[in-house]
Design a protein around this motif. Structure first.
Motif, PDB file in Angstrom:
ATOM      1  N   VAL A 198      13.847  32.395  61.408  1.00 46.02           N
ATOM      2  CA  VAL A 198      14.491  32.274  62.722  1.00 46.02           C
ATOM      3  C   VAL A 198      15.636  31.289  62.588  1.00 46.02           C
ATOM      4  N   GLY A 199      16.525  31.288  63.582  1.00 49.23           N
ATOM      5  CA  GLY A 199      17.632  30.344  63.517  1.00 49.23           C
ATOM      6  C   GLY A 199      18.560  30.501  64.697  1.00 49.23           C
ATOM      7  N   THR A 200      19.725  29.877  64.578  1.00 51.24           N
ATOM      8  CA  THR A 200      20.728  29.878  65.631  1.00 51.24           C
ATOM      9  C   THR A 200      22.045  30.398  65.074  1.00 51.24           C
ATOM     10  N   VAL A 201      22.773  31.141  65.882  1.00 58.13           N
ATOM     11  CA  VAL A 201      24.103  31.612  65.508  1.00 58.13           C
ATOM     12  C   VAL A 201      25.084  30.464  65.739  1.00 58.13           C
ATOM     13  N   VAL A 202      25.651  29.931  64.655  1.00 59.33           N
ATOM     14  CA  VAL A 202      26.562  28.787  64.739  1.00 59.33           C
ATOM     15  C   VAL A 202      27.994  29.247  64.977  1.00 59.33           C
ATOM     16  N   GLU A 203      28.429  30.276  64.239  1.00 61.12           N
ATOM     17  CA  GLU A 203      29.756  30.869  64.411  1.00 61.12           C
ATOM     18  C   GLU A 203      29.618  32.384  64.358  1.00 61.12           C
ATOM     19  N   SER A 204      30.387  33.075  65.208  1.00 58.99           N
ATOM     20  CA  SER A 204      30.341  34.536  65.219  1.00 58.99           C
ATOM     21  C   SER A 204      31.731  35.066  65.505  1.00 58.99           C
ATOM     22  N   GLU A 205      32.413  35.518  64.447  1.00 57.98           N
ATOM     23  CA  GLU A 205      33.781  36.023  64.567  1.00 57.98           C
ATOM     24  C   GLU A 205      33.848  37.406  63.923  1.00 57.98           C
ATOM     25  N   ARG A 206      33.412  38.410  64.660  1.00 55.20           N
ATOM     26  CA  ARG A 206      33.430  39.766  64.121  1.00 55.20           C
ATOM     27  C   ARG A 206      34.875  40.206  63.852  1.00 55.20           C
ATOM     28  N   PRO A 207      35.148  40.789  62.662  1.00 58.87           N
ATOM     29  CA  PRO A 207      34.224  41.155  61.598  1.00 58.87           C
ATOM     30  C   PRO A 207      34.370  40.270  60.357  1.00 58.87           C
ATOM     31  N   THR A 208      34.826  39.033  60.497  1.00 57.58           N
ATOM     32  CA  THR A 208      35.192  38.259  59.310  1.00 57.58           C
ATOM     33  C   THR A 208      34.256  37.104  58.970  1.00 57.58           C
TER      34      THR A 208
ATOM     35  N   THR B 194      24.926  31.160  60.400  1.00 59.13           N
ATOM     36  CA  THR B 194      23.639  31.003  61.074  1.00 59.13           C
ATOM     37  C   THR B 194      22.818  29.923  60.384  1.00 59.13           C
ATOM     38  N   THR B 195      21.928  29.285  61.151  1.00 59.77           N
ATOM     39  CA  THR B 195      20.934  28.418  60.543  1.00 59.77           C
ATOM     40  C   THR B 195      19.717  29.266  60.196  1.00 59.77           C
ATOM     41  N   TRP B 196      18.955  28.802  59.206  1.00 58.45           N
ATOM     42  CA  TRP B 196      17.756  29.513  58.754  1.00 58.45           C
ATOM     43  C   TRP B 196      16.586  28.542  58.727  1.00 58.45           C
ATOM     44  N   ALA B 197      15.435  28.992  59.231  1.00 56.03           N
ATOM     45  CA  ALA B 197      14.231  28.156  59.201  1.00 56.03           C
ATOM     46  C   ALA B 197      13.008  29.057  59.268  1.00 56.03           C
ATOM     47  N   SER B 198      11.907  28.593  58.721  1.00 57.99           N
ATOM     48  CA  SER B 198      10.644  29.299  58.940  1.00 57.99           C
ATOM     49  C   SER B 198      10.197  28.998  60.369  1.00 57.99           C
ATOM     50  N   PRO B 199       9.487  29.912  61.020  1.00 56.40           N
ATOM     51  CA  PRO B 199       9.099  29.698  62.420  1.00 56.40           C
ATOM     52  C   PRO B 199       8.351  28.396  62.659  1.00 56.40           C
ATOM     53  N   ASP B 200       7.522  27.971  61.701  1.00 56.88           N
ATOM     54  CA  ASP B 200       6.758  26.740  61.906  1.00 56.88           C
ATOM     55  C   ASP B 200       7.610  25.483  61.718  1.00 56.88           C
ATOM     56  N   GLU B 201       8.871  25.639  61.271  1.00 56.64           N
ATOM     57  CA  GLU B 201       9.773  24.496  61.123  1.00 56.64           C
ATOM     58  C   GLU B 201      10.986  24.607  62.043  1.00 56.64           C
ATOM     59  N   GLU B 202      10.895  25.492  63.030  1.00 58.21           N
ATOM     60  CA  GLU B 202      12.035  25.711  63.916  1.00 58.21           C
ATOM     61  C   GLU B 202      12.414  24.447  64.679  1.00 58.21           C
ATOM     62  N   ASP B 203      11.427  23.593  64.979  1.00 54.89           N
ATOM     63  CA  ASP B 203      11.709  22.363  65.723  1.00 54.89           C
ATOM     64  C   ASP B 203      11.985  21.171  64.802  1.00 54.89           C
ATOM     65  N   GLN B 204      12.251  21.456  63.505  1.00 50.42           N
ATOM     66  CA  GLN B 204      12.562  20.400  62.537  1.00 50.42           C
ATOM     67  C   GLN B 204      13.939  20.693  61.934  1.00 50.42           C
ATOM     68  N   PRO B 205      15.021  20.351  62.636  1.00 42.58           N
ATOM     69  CA  PRO B 205      16.373  20.708  62.170  1.00 42.58           C
ATOM     70  C   PRO B 205      16.710  20.165  60.795  1.00 42.58           C
ATOM     71  N   GLU B 206      16.080  19.081  60.390  1.00 43.91           N
ATOM     72  CA  GLU B 206      16.364  18.525  59.067  1.00 43.91           C
ATOM     73  C   GLU B 206      15.863  19.443  57.954  1.00 43.91           C
TER      74      GLU B 206
END
Length: 255
Positions: free
Chosen positions: A164-174, A178-190
């Motif tokens: 799971v993660g968050t879309v940090v930048e989205s500029e289609r199509p170039t 995104t950030t990447w994390a396992s679901p059990d570490e979603e609340d641990q941004p570090e």
């Protein structure tokens, strides 16, 4: 392969590769240091290295960072070394690991591939749930707006997301970040890593650069260094032939 040999034949270009080997991800100004040559000449040498796919570039803000791309060196190893000498050559693997390290304390992995397609089709292949399911074994699910959540969901109807993660930048199509994390570490941004997809036209084809940074350790870097080439080879096959590879690469036992 001819472009690779031509690029390596020049001493200055070999020195530039050595500089990136020592410290990967440098700007043009940093590469010009300790090289008694005009900035324009260094730029021309870097262009030759890029054309040979020995160097890839990634934009970060106003900076253009240069990375050593080990893939052509690996192909040379397979063609000109492995068929004559079968023992495993650990030295080249060590060079590759060092070449993919970032300018931060956390490891980074960079992979470049060329696809006979369009930027729009490559973007869709990375973001469309049905297309990602076809070649990745997971569906990438999101509205892909900056700030939105995204999920890497299994295709077995369980609804379970392995990433799971968050879309940090989205500029289609170039460009997609995104950030990447396992679901059990979603609340641990570090503990989150970050993936950047740079999609650029390259003559009549597309150059896709994937940068996976802020990895937690070398073990995680080793995992993504195995995973990304397999996934992107399957993506390339799907876009160029209409079908993914006959067997998912990550399911093929290592020889």
């Amino acid at each position: 392969m001819d472009k690779v040999f031509k690029a390596l034949a020049d001493e200055t270009r070999r020195r530039l590769l050595d500089r990136l080997h020592e410290n990967n991800g440098q700007t043009l100004g940093e590469l010009c240091e300790r090289i008694e040559m005009a900035r324009q000449s260094v730029t021309q040498h870097l262009a030759v290295l890029e054309a040979a796919n020995l160097v890839s570039t990634v934009r970060r803000g106003r900076e253009k960072l240069h990375y050593l791309n080990p893939v052509p060196l690996h192909e040379m190893q397979e063609r000109w070394i492995d068929k004559f000498e079968r023992p495993r050559l650990s030295a080249l693997g060590a060079v590759k690991r060092r070449a993919e390290e970032a300018m931060t304390d956390k490891p980074t992995y960079v992979y470049v591939t060329y696809i006979e397609s369009t930027p729009e089709k490559v973007w869709d292949a990375l973001t469309d749930a049905d297309l990602t399911a076809a070649y990745w074994g997971h569906s990438n699910v999101s509205d892909w707006r900056t700030g939105s959540r995204w999920q890497h969901v299994r295709t077995d109807d369980s609804g379970i997301a392995d990433v799971v993660g968050t879309v940090v930048e989205s500029e289609r199509p170039t460009r997609l970040v995104t950030t990447w994390a396992s679901p059990d570490e979603e609340d641990q941004p570090e503990r989150h890593s970050r993936v950047t997809f740079d999609i650029r036209p390259h003559a009549d084809i597309v150059r896709l650069t994937v940068t996976h940074e802020d990895l937690n350790d070398e073990g995680e870097r080793a995992d993504v260094a195995t995973g990304w080439p397999a996934v992107l080879s399957n993506l390339k096959s799907l876009l160029e032939t209409g079908s993914p590879l006959p067997q998912e690469p990550w399911q093929v036992p290592a020889s």
